[in-house]
Motif scaffolding. Sequence first.
Motif, PDB file in Angstrom:
ATOM      1  N   UNK A  98      -3.851-108.284  10.906  1.00 50.73           N
ATOM      2  CA  UNK A  98      -3.124-109.252  10.091  1.00 50.73           C
ATOM      3  C   UNK A  98      -2.234-110.061  11.010  1.00 50.73           C
ATOM      4  N   UNK A  99      -2.505-111.355  11.117  1.00 50.46           N
ATOM      5  CA  UNK A  99      -1.732-112.231  11.996  1.00 50.46           C
ATOM      6  C   UNK A  99      -1.396-113.504  11.236  1.00 50.46           C
ATOM      7  N   UNK A 100      -0.126-113.878  11.270  1.00 52.16           N
ATOM      8  CA  UNK A 100       0.281-115.066  10.528  1.00 52.16           C
ATOM      9  C   UNK A 100       0.058-114.872   9.047  1.00 52.16           C
ATOM     10  N   UNK A 101      -0.693-115.769   8.434  1.00 55.14           N
ATOM     11  CA  UNK A 101      -0.962-115.696   7.005  1.00 55.14           C
ATOM     12  C   UNK A 101      -2.415-115.336   6.706  1.00 55.14           C
ATOM     13  N   UNK A 102      -3.093-114.713   7.676  1.00 54.35           N
ATOM     14  CA  UNK A 102      -4.470-114.286   7.467  1.00 54.35           C
ATOM     15  C   UNK A 102      -4.637-112.814   7.806  1.00 54.35           C
ATOM     16  N   UNK A 103      -5.523-112.157   7.075  1.00 49.16           N
ATOM     17  CA  UNK A 103      -5.927-110.791   7.373  1.00 49.16           C
ATOM     18  C   UNK A 103      -7.436-110.805   7.586  1.00 49.16           C
ATOM     19  N   UNK A 104      -7.878-110.283   8.726  1.00 43.81           N
ATOM     20  CA  UNK A 104      -9.293-110.324   9.084  1.00 43.81           C
ATOM     21  C   UNK A 104      -9.805-108.914   9.295  1.00 43.81           C
ATOM     22  N   UNK A 105     -10.897-108.568   8.624  1.00 45.46           N
ATOM     23  CA  UNK A 105     -11.558-107.280   8.790  1.00 45.46           C
ATOM     24  C   UNK A 105     -12.985-107.515   9.269  1.00 45.46           C
ATOM     25  N   UNK A 106     -13.367-106.850  10.359  1.00 45.86           N
ATOM     26  CA  UNK A 106     -14.713-106.968  10.921  1.00 45.86           C
ATOM     27  C   UNK A 106     -15.408-105.626  10.823  1.00 45.86           C
ATOM     28  N   UNK A 107     -16.560-105.608  10.182  1.00 46.92           N
ATOM     29  CA  UNK A 107     -17.317-104.374   9.977  1.00 46.92           C
ATOM     30  C   UNK A 107     -18.667-104.462  10.678  1.00 46.92           C
ATOM     31  N   UNK A 108     -19.041-103.375  11.334  1.00 49.93           N
ATOM     32  CA  UNK A 108     -20.402-103.202  11.845  1.00 49.93           C
ATOM     33  C   UNK A 108     -21.059-102.130  10.994  1.00 49.93           C
ATOM     34  N   UNK A 109     -22.202-102.440  10.376  1.00 48.31           N
ATOM     35  CA  UNK A 109     -22.825-101.487   9.471  1.00 48.31           C
ATOM     36  C   UNK A 109     -24.286-101.256   9.830  1.00 48.31           C
ATOM     37  N   UNK A 110     -24.799-100.130   9.334  1.00 42.99           N
ATOM     38  CA  UNK A 110     -26.220 -99.811   9.458  1.00 42.99           C
ATOM     39  C   UNK A 110     -26.753 -99.447   8.094  1.00 42.99           C
ATOM     40  N   UNK A 111     -27.793-100.163   7.668  1.00 39.90           N
ATOM     41  CA  UNK A 111     -28.470 -99.905   6.405  1.00 39.90           C
ATOM     42  C   UNK A 111     -29.682 -99.030   6.705  1.00 39.90           C
TER      43      UNK A 111
END
Length: 231
Positions: free
Chosen positions: A72-85
């Motif tokens: 969470x930086x400034x006025x944004x929250x960023x989530x990065x996911x690596x997934x396996x189906x």
Amino acid sequence: SKRHSAFLLIGAAIASAGAIACGGGSGGGTPSGPSGTGGGTTASCRTVASASRSVQTFVTGVVVAATTACTAAGTEAVCTSSFTDSQQGAGTIIQTSRFASRNDIVDEAATNPPLSLSLGTTIVMSIQGFSLTTTATNTYDAQRRLTSTTVGPVPSVTTTFSAWDSSGRPTASSQGAISYDNANRSVTRIMGLNTCTVTHDANGIIIKEVCTGTTASTTEVTVLTTQSVCK
């Protein structure tokens, strides 16, 4: 399909109108953005997940496992996911939630289960060379209550909210009913043939989701590390 099952991994974020994925949320906003008067008790900081693991198991037997990192930086929250189906392979999901102010990020945690104070959320899913971008945009009334969420671009679907509880959390929408169990920190959404119950930990971080109906699945989330976000 793989694209469908992987996208459901972040479906809870859209369903909850873009509340910060790495935490919980509460509140509402003014027509130009959530900052303003009203809402519940506020604090100067909140605790959110900075790293987590999740496993989503579908009734069909498909399993989607993911690792997620959030900032969470400034006025944004960023989530990065690596997934396996288990059917289709590996992919990534990037979720960006936008807020009118840093205060709104923190004030989301004024109730548990949370509300949303975000202006909206953009999700980019990539898998096997296929990329899908979906954006949810929120509107609020003068009492800081969520009044609509539009998800698009194609097709563009708008959900309107017409009733709220004493904390300002929506309880009725054009898609169905929403109920809150404060003792168990859970929220249940009924949308057509689908019912999903999301459970939060003491900080308002999502730790479990159980869905029945046409997209029946269970998601278990393990929070690995947390961070403090302050005004």
